[in-house]
Design an enzyme around this catalytic site. Structure first.
Site, mmCIF file in Angstrom:
data_model
loop_
_atom_site.group_PDB
_atom_site.id
_atom_site.type_symbol
_atom_site.label_atom_id
_atom_site.label_comp_id
_atom_site.label_asym_id
_atom_site.label_seq_id
_atom_site.Cartn_x
_atom_site.Cartn_y
_atom_site.Cartn_z
ATOM 1 N N LEU A 166 0.728 -1.337 0.032
ATOM 2 C CA LEU A 166 0.147 -0.020 0.110
ATOM 3 C C LEU A 166 0.646 1.241 -0.162
ATOM 4 C CD1 LEU A 166 -2.749 1.409 -0.041
ATOM 5 C CD2 LEU A 166 -2.749 1.085 2.637
ATOM 6 N N ALA A 226 3.598 -1.405 8.827
ATOM 7 C CA ALA A 226 3.149 -2.430 9.680
ATOM 8 C C ALA A 226 3.813 -3.816 9.433
ATOM 9 C CB ALA A 226 1.738 -2.494 9.717
ATOM 10 N N TRP A 227 4.012 -4.536 10.992
ATOM 11 C CA TRP A 227 4.479 -5.902 10.876
ATOM 12 C C TRP A 227 2.986 -6.793 10.498
ATOM 13 C CZ3 TRP A 227 5.801 -9.749 15.053
ATOM 14 C CH2 TRP A 227 6.573 -10.922 14.265
ATOM 15 N N TYR A 255 -2.044 -10.124 16.006
ATOM 16 C CA TYR A 255 -1.737 -9.219 15.058
ATOM 17 C C TYR A 255 -3.080 -8.261 15.262
ATOM 18 C CZ TYR A 255 -2.325 -7.054 10.369
ATOM 19 O OH TYR A 255 -2.639 -6.073 9.299
HETATM 20 N N1 LIG Z 1 -2.066 -7.145 3.846
HETATM 21 C C1 LIG Z 1 -3.228 -7.084 4.177
HETATM 22 O O1 LIG Z 1 -4.091 -8.078 3.697
HETATM 23 C C2 LIG Z 1 -3.867 -5.944 4.975
HETATM 24 C C3 LIG Z 1 -5.288 -6.208 5.494
HETATM 25 C C4 LIG Z 1 -5.932 -5.262 6.267
HETATM 26 C C5 LIG Z 1 -4.959 -4.157 6.712
HETATM 27 N N2 LIG Z 1 -3.904 -4.092 6.456
HETATM 28 C C6 LIG Z 1 -3.073 -2.995 6.636
HETATM 29 O O2 LIG Z 1 -2.703 -2.145 5.863
HETATM 30 C C7 LIG Z 1 -1.487 -1.453 5.790
HETATM 31 C C8 LIG Z 1 -0.389 -1.731 4.720
HETATM 32 O O3 LIG Z 1 -0.137 -3.121 4.565
HETATM 33 P P1 LIG Z 1 0.541 -3.892 3.233
HETATM 34 O O4 LIG Z 1 -0.455 -4.807 2.681
HETATM 35 O O5 LIG Z 1 0.892 -2.708 2.471
HETATM 36 O O6 LIG Z 1 1.480 -4.447 4.369
HETATM 37 P P2 LIG Z 1 3.195 -4.937 3.578
HETATM 38 O O7 LIG Z 1 3.337 -5.120 2.047
HETATM 39 O O8 LIG Z 1 3.807 -5.768 4.394
HETATM 40 O O9 LIG Z 1 3.957 -3.405 3.732
HETATM 41 C C9 LIG Z 1 4.286 -3.157 5.213
HETATM 42 C C10 LIG Z 1 5.640 -2.394 5.176
HETATM 43 O O10 LIG Z 1 5.868 -2.009 6.415
HETATM 44 C C11 LIG Z 1 7.282 -2.211 6.479
HETATM 45 N N3 LIG Z 1 7.575 -2.395 7.874
HETATM 46 C C12 LIG Z 1 7.449 -3.379 8.839
HETATM 47 N N4 LIG Z 1 8.030 -2.989 10.144
HETATM 48 C C13 LIG Z 1 8.342 -1.680 9.783
HETATM 49 C C14 LIG Z 1 8.932 -0.994 10.974
HETATM 50 N N5 LIG Z 1 9.190 -1.194 12.045
HETATM 51 N N6 LIG Z 1 9.388 0.315 10.314
HETATM 52 C C15 LIG Z 1 9.096 0.680 9.084
HETATM 53 N N7 LIG Z 1 8.427 -0.197 8.185
HETATM 54 C C16 LIG Z 1 8.203 -1.359 8.686
HETATM 55 C C17 LIG Z 1 7.535 -3.356 5.562
HETATM 56 O O11 LIG Z 1 8.993 -3.551 5.628
HETATM 57 P P3 LIG Z 1 9.637 -5.125 5.688
HETATM 58 O O12 LIG Z 1 8.924 -5.938 4.853
HETATM 59 O O13 LIG Z 1 11.016 -4.818 5.192
HETATM 60 O O14 LIG Z 1 9.536 -5.290 7.219
HETATM 61 C C18 LIG Z 1 6.535 -3.338 4.616
HETATM 62 O O15 LIG Z 1 7.427 -2.691 3.580
HETATM 63 C C19 LIG Z 1 -0.737 -2.000 7.116
HETATM 64 O O16 LIG Z 1 -1.215 -1.221 8.438
HETATM 65 C C20 LIG Z 1 -1.696 -3.286 7.347
HETATM 66 O O17 LIG Z 1 -1.816 -3.747 8.793
HETATM 67 C C21 LIG Z 1 -3.213 -4.951 5.427
#
Ligand SMILES: NC(=O)c1ccc[n+]([C@@H]2O[C@H](COP(=O)([O-])OP(=O)(O)OC[C@H]3O[C@@H](n4cnc5c(N)ncnc54)[C@H](OP(=O)(O)O)[C@@H]3O)[C@@H](O)[C@H]2O)c1
Length: 300
Positions: free
Chosen positions: A12, A60-61, A125
């Site tokens: 995202l 996010a993690w 989570y």
């Molecule tokens: N994916 C889903 O299905 C889903 C569903 C509902 C809500 N969400 C929410 O939507 C948002 C975006 O999700 P996404 O799908 O884009 O997830 P994503 O692809 O996993 O991206 C999250 C990013 O955050 C980084 N990150 C993790 N720990 C960090 C830290 N301590 N400091 C800085 N960066 C850090 C990760 O980097 P590394 O990989 O290098 O650690 C990754 O690049 C999040 O808030 C998630 O909780 C996601």
């Protein structure tokens, strides 16, 4: 607008930054390697130096099962980090758009979840993300909390990418893939959600907002749609129940993840498209085209 995006290499974060740049904003996108949001000094330093009008906090993690085994890390990354972002936004008067999840709900409700329904997370989570929401709410009207679900984008791992990779290897194998048919939700595509997050930042929206693509489906049904969009036979996937998952996944998932986008609908902001449209676009971007000419029906 000057927009700072955390987690900018994630699915995202990448597309929020891209949408803002395309709209002419000044964007600083900080990937994990450039800004660890659990480092308070680093967060305060980045945000007070750059003084953005808004922050899209996408970091996010998100490793749901791994969170179950390491609650300390989950709460530090998904809750305490939000406190740091809030503190920094407060210092410079920046608006915050914070991302959250359907996993804050237990999934037991029979109807779609509205913004005012009571959260009751079943996983570490989900609990860590709910704690993050509460941190964000400390910013009052200067924060929007965007709950989304089943996120898929070009940049990162997701079920669309996984299914396409498996399908390439297992084409013509009936029932080669198994996905649960008792968990339902709204798949959401970052190509659509990214511009919406940017707009919510620009409009300085407040409070909890559910934002997903439209169309309710189970994981099994969604995988059928992914296969269909790429021209594979939908018989490649078979339905199973959550109880049949072997091994069982460490983190429980909500059976009902459907988020009613009630606030968006009432605010006059157009809802995101029906999910099959951005799904088809993502499948094409990932190198698969819908082959309507080869005799494969393309529909489940
Ligand atoms: N994916 C889903 O299905 C889903 C569903 C509902 C809500 N969400 C929410 O939507 C948002 C975006 O999700 P996404 O799908 O884009 O997830 P994503 O692809 O996993 O991206 C999250 C990013 O955050 C980084 N990150 C993790 N720990 C960090 C830290 N301590 N400091 C800085 N960066 C850090 C990760 O980097 P590394 O990989 O290098 O650690 C990754 O690049 C999040 O808030 C998630 O909780 C996601």
């Amino acid at each position: 607008m000057r927009l700072l995006v955390t987690g900018a290499a994630g699915q995202l974060g990448h597309d929020v930054a891209a949408a803002a740049r395309a709209a002419g904003d000044e964007v600083v996108g900080l990937a994990h390697a450039q800004l660890d949001v659990t480092d308070r000094d680093a967060v305060l330093g980045a945000i007070t130096t750059w003084r953005p009008d808004a922050v899209a906090h996408c970091a996010a993690w998100t490793a749901v099962d791994a969170c179950e085994g390491d609650p300390g890390r989950a709460f530090t990354a998904n809750a305490l980090a939000v406190r740091h972002v809030v503190e920094a936004c407060d210092r410079v008067g920046a608006h915050l758009v914070h991302l959250s999840t359907d996993y804050v709900f237990d999934g037991e409700q029979r109807r779609p979840y509205r913004e005012w329904d009571e959260p009751a997370p079943r996983s570490v989570y989900g609990a860590s993300k709910l704690a993050g929401e509460r941190e964000a709410l400390a910013l009052g009207p200067r924060a929007a909390i965007v709950r989304t679900s089943w996120v898929c984008g070009e940049h990162g791992g997701n079920v669309v990418r996984t299914v396409l990779r498996s399908a390439r290897d297992k084409v013509d194998q009936h029932g080669a893939l198994a996905f649960v048919d008792d968990q339902r939700g709204h798949p959401t595509f970052t190509a659509d959600l990214g511009p919406l997050v940017r707009r919510l930042a620009l409009d300085r929206r407040s409070g909890i907002i559910h934002a997903t693509n439209q169309g309710e489906v189970t994981w099994y049904g969604f995988v059928q749609q992914v296969l269909a969009a790429a021209g594979y036979p939908t018989s490649m996937v078979r339905p199973i129940s959550t109880a049949e998952l072997d091994p069982p996944r460490p983190a429980p998932r909500p059976a009902n993840s459907v988020l009613d986008n009630a606030v968006l609908a009432a605010s006059g902001i157009p809802l995101l498209r029906e999910f099959r449209q951005p799904l088809g676009e993502l499948v094409a971007v990932l190198g698969h085209a819908r082959p309507s000419q080869n005799g494969i029906s393309g529909r489940p």
